[in-house]
Design an enzyme around this catalytic site. Sequence first.
Site, mmCIF file in Angstrom:
data_model
loop_
_atom_site.group_PDB
_atom_site.id
_atom_site.type_symbol
_atom_site.label_atom_id
_atom_site.label_comp_id
_atom_site.label_asym_id
_atom_site.label_seq_id
_atom_site.Cartn_x
_atom_site.Cartn_y
_atom_site.Cartn_z
ATOM 1 N N ASP A 1 -9.860 3.768 10.970
ATOM 2 C CA ASP A 1 -9.233 2.457 11.418
ATOM 3 C C ASP A 1 -9.569 2.063 12.914
ATOM 4 O OD1 ASP A 1 -7.633 1.175 9.254
ATOM 5 O OD2 ASP A 1 -6.689 3.419 9.274
ATOM 6 N N TRP B 1 0.953 -1.194 -0.004
ATOM 7 C CA TRP B 1 -0.228 0.003 0.189
ATOM 8 C C TRP B 1 1.046 1.231 -0.002
ATOM 9 C CZ3 TRP B 1 -0.152 3.936 3.889
ATOM 10 C CH2 TRP B 1 -1.119 4.894 3.614
ATOM 11 N N GLU C 1 -3.001 -3.145 -2.562
ATOM 12 C CA GLU C 1 -4.242 -2.528 -1.781
ATOM 13 C C GLU C 1 -4.570 -1.101 -2.130
ATOM 14 O OE1 GLU C 1 -3.059 -2.184 2.228
ATOM 15 O OE2 GLU C 1 -5.196 -1.444 3.078
ATOM 16 N N HIS D 1 -11.305 1.741 3.035
ATOM 17 C CA HIS D 1 -10.730 2.551 1.636
ATOM 18 C C HIS D 1 -11.569 3.086 0.733
ATOM 19 C CE1 HIS D 1 -6.358 1.266 2.460
ATOM 20 N NE2 HIS D 1 -6.982 1.821 3.389
ATOM 21 N N ASP E 1 -6.808 -4.738 10.232
ATOM 22 C CA ASP E 1 -6.129 -3.341 9.929
ATOM 23 C C ASP E 1 -6.653 -2.142 10.735
ATOM 24 O OD1 ASP E 1 -4.433 -1.243 9.224
ATOM 25 O OD2 ASP E 1 -5.027 -1.291 7.202
HETATM 26 C C1 RNT Z 1 -3.579 2.329 5.098
HETATM 27 C C2 RNT Z 1 -3.679 1.063 4.657
HETATM 28 C C3 RNT Z 1 -2.647 0.308 5.323
HETATM 29 C C4 RNT Z 1 -2.172 0.599 6.595
HETATM 30 C C5 RNT Z 1 -1.263 -0.361 6.994
HETATM 31 C C6 RNT Z 1 -0.455 0.278 8.326
HETATM 32 O O1 RNT Z 1 -4.934 3.291 4.834
HETATM 33 O O2 RNT Z 1 -4.839 0.687 5.132
HETATM 34 O O3 RNT Z 1 -2.818 -1.099 5.269
HETATM 35 O O4 RNT Z 1 -3.139 0.725 7.452
HETATM 36 O O5 RNT Z 1 -0.142 -0.893 6.218
HETATM 37 ZN ZN ZN Z 2 -5.071 -1.585 4.957
#
Ligand code: RNT
Ligand code: ZN
Length: 422
Positions: A299, A188, A229, A265, A329
């Site tokens: 998150d 990512w 991602e 996301h 996550d």
């Molecule tokens: C960020 C992504 C990613 C991170 C981690 C720490 O928006 O979700 O996956 O949260 O890699």
């Molecule tokens: Zn993530």
Amino acid sequence: MPTSARLESAYHQARERYAELGVDTAAALQHLAHIAISIHCWQGDDVGGFENPGGTLGDGLAVTGQYPGKARTAPELRTDFEQALRLIPGRHRFNLHASYAEFSGSRTDRDALGVDAFRSWIDWAKALGIGLDFNQTYFAHPKVVGGSTLSHPDAALRRFWIDHGIRCREIGAAFGQALQSPCLTNLWIPDGMKDTPADRRGPRERLLTSLDAIYAQRSDPRLNVDSVEPKLFGIGAESYTPGSHEFYLGYAVSRSLLLTLDAGHYHPTEGIADKISAVLCYLPEIALHVSRGVRWDSDHVVTLGDDLQAIANEIVHGRYLGRVRLGLDYFDASINRVAAWVLGTRNLQKALLIALLSPIQRLKEAELAGDYTTRLALMEEAKLLPAGAVWDYFCDTQGTPAGHAWLTEVQRYESTVLARRG
Ligand code: RNT
Ligand code: ZN
């Protein structure tokens, strides 16, 4: 009555109730016991990592809260995670980020990272009998310039990050080899624009070229599997991200990589549950970052709510368990971090259990017959079936605390271990 006997008798009643609907609770528990969740290292220390003590996060990520007792070193993080594992039924995996490298003596920058910086993690995982997953770290580093990495206009800067990606895939393969369990190495990047870009094409084409350089060499899937991602927006990248959903979906399909769907996301009301069966028409496997956004990609710790249940239902009822790599996550620094691990993981397991206990055969039959009344009625009835008794029995038979008894253990750990940290 001793606790175990009480839990068992409640389970037997529940088993009969489910049997009336054609649901086999023993089979559900058998399935659940074999679902490994990749638990993220970064809840334990607020995404700090150990590469650069005292470094700041930024680059599209923010952790809020000041709860005392966060892990300050890798050994502390390992000890905390071991405590969490004692309270989570089943056997799981640990998901590391490249920024959790440990250096003894000379340090290497991210473009030159090697597996040596992860030896202690490997030895620890081996001793615990768990697999490791991995993440390339494209944030919290001076070479994130103007919020960009792999899509940056400067070729030398892109090269640095390409080399990082390649090194991480090698490390992932070394994890897979050492632990005899394929490592999922996820990518990512925070790249994006705060305000309306003049050029949407350039960064995407540069990102594509950078990714092709990172993935030029195929991995042996017995050792390492790669995933990308997408993200629609971020803090400081509200207007544009080159690595959007369409971008990475096309990339994953055309390059035979996995796609990581992160629940935070997308647009605030857009869930990932409905994407699973769509994307799995074109990809053999996907990965999930199970997370919880509150108004934005915040998150929060995963709770047992409708969004989570929808994800679990899709995976289980679509019979995709073997094709979805489940990961978590989230990062909350306002509550006990060991509790955060335990809560989120157990909640995902509960959602999976509820999905496994659903009278899905009857629901599908009603649907095929066009009887949507029965479908709706049964779905609603299923919500109050005694899943809690099945869950408690599962926890107990797995040697982990049932109900909220785990919390007492976390509180004890807090007063004996966490409270002593400066
Ligand atoms: C960020 C992504 C990613 C991170 C981690 C720490 O928006 O979700 O996956 O949260 O890699
Ligand atoms: Zn993530």
